[in-house]
Write an enzyme that holds these catalytic residues in place. Sequence first.
Site, PDB file in Angstrom:
ATOM      1  CB  SER A 102      -0.965  -0.050   1.193  1.00  0.00           C
ATOM      2  OG  SER A 102      -1.965   0.924   1.081  1.00  0.00           O
ATOM      3  CG  ASP A 124      -7.355  -3.305  -2.102  1.00  0.00           C
ATOM      4  OD1 ASP A 124      -7.937  -2.367  -1.528  1.00  0.00           O
ATOM      5  OD2 ASP A 124      -6.127  -3.492  -2.032  1.00  0.00           O
ATOM      6  CG  HIS A 174      -5.553  -2.703   1.141  1.00  0.00           C
ATOM      7  ND1 HIS A 174      -4.941  -2.414  -0.067  1.00  0.00           N
ATOM      8  CD2 HIS A 174      -4.962  -1.875   2.048  1.00  0.00           C
ATOM      9  CE1 HIS A 174      -4.048  -1.458   0.098  1.00  0.00           C
ATOM     10  NE2 HIS A 174      -4.025  -1.120   1.380  1.00  0.00           N
TER      11      HIS A 174
END
Length: 277
Positions: free
Chosen positions: A145, A221, A254
């Site tokens: 991320s 995600d 995620h």
Amino acid sequence: MELIEKHASFGGWQNVYRHYSQSLKCEMNVGVYLPPKAENEKLPVLYWLSGLTCNEQNFITKSGMQRYAAEHNIIVVAPDTSPRGSHVADADRYDLGQGAGFYLNATQAPWNEHYKMYDYIRNELPNLVMHHFPATARKSISGHSMGGLGALVLALRNPDEYASVSAFSPIVSPSQVPWGQQAFAAYLGENKDAWLDYDPVSLISQGQRVAEIMVDQGLSDDFYAEQLRTPNLEKICQEMNIKTLIRYHEGYDHSYYFVSSFIGEHIAYHANKLNMR
């Protein structure tokens, strides 16, 4: 460096150290996994950069990477995501301030006193690792991320320093999405030209290159469309003839359930590149 945690893991040691950072002007924690072979020889290093709200603990406790680092004889270094402490500027939100350093060098007050994560990851931390651990000069970088963004930026801006780069669910166009725009405006100011130094898609469009980029992205995600924009990276790499290994995964989100599912393949990928001369 002060040892504050030590755990036996897959024949090696998952340790956590505390040290004072000259770049960040605060005490920092860093996770270091030393595989069994580190007792007798110097090994290459994989740097892992974590995402928003994380610290040095998330990756070392949730990813299961130790099994693969031991198998492939790689030291894994997992730093915190920002400077820390009551004297360090912070914000009342998860995506700015402590836990959200964005791996850049802030230029705007009050952030510019401590938020120099780019310098810390590129220069200070590798020097400490080389001094205190049985590490060779060979290193690679990866992250998740916000950390995937950091890994891509560091590799693209310093292609001769990293043998390879990979990312899980990276923010590839931060200057075009809310997470990046809000952080960059605070840390770097309103001059959007300064933002482009920390934007992977922009860096590639300006001619920055690496030999290859590996990315895994989950298609369940919640941040994929609004914040991450993985296809932007795929498109610019095709246009600029940069080799990619970009994989999309149905059903994965995620979280570290996603990271832990594929971290073994990332470590094997880096091990192969680190062992090439």
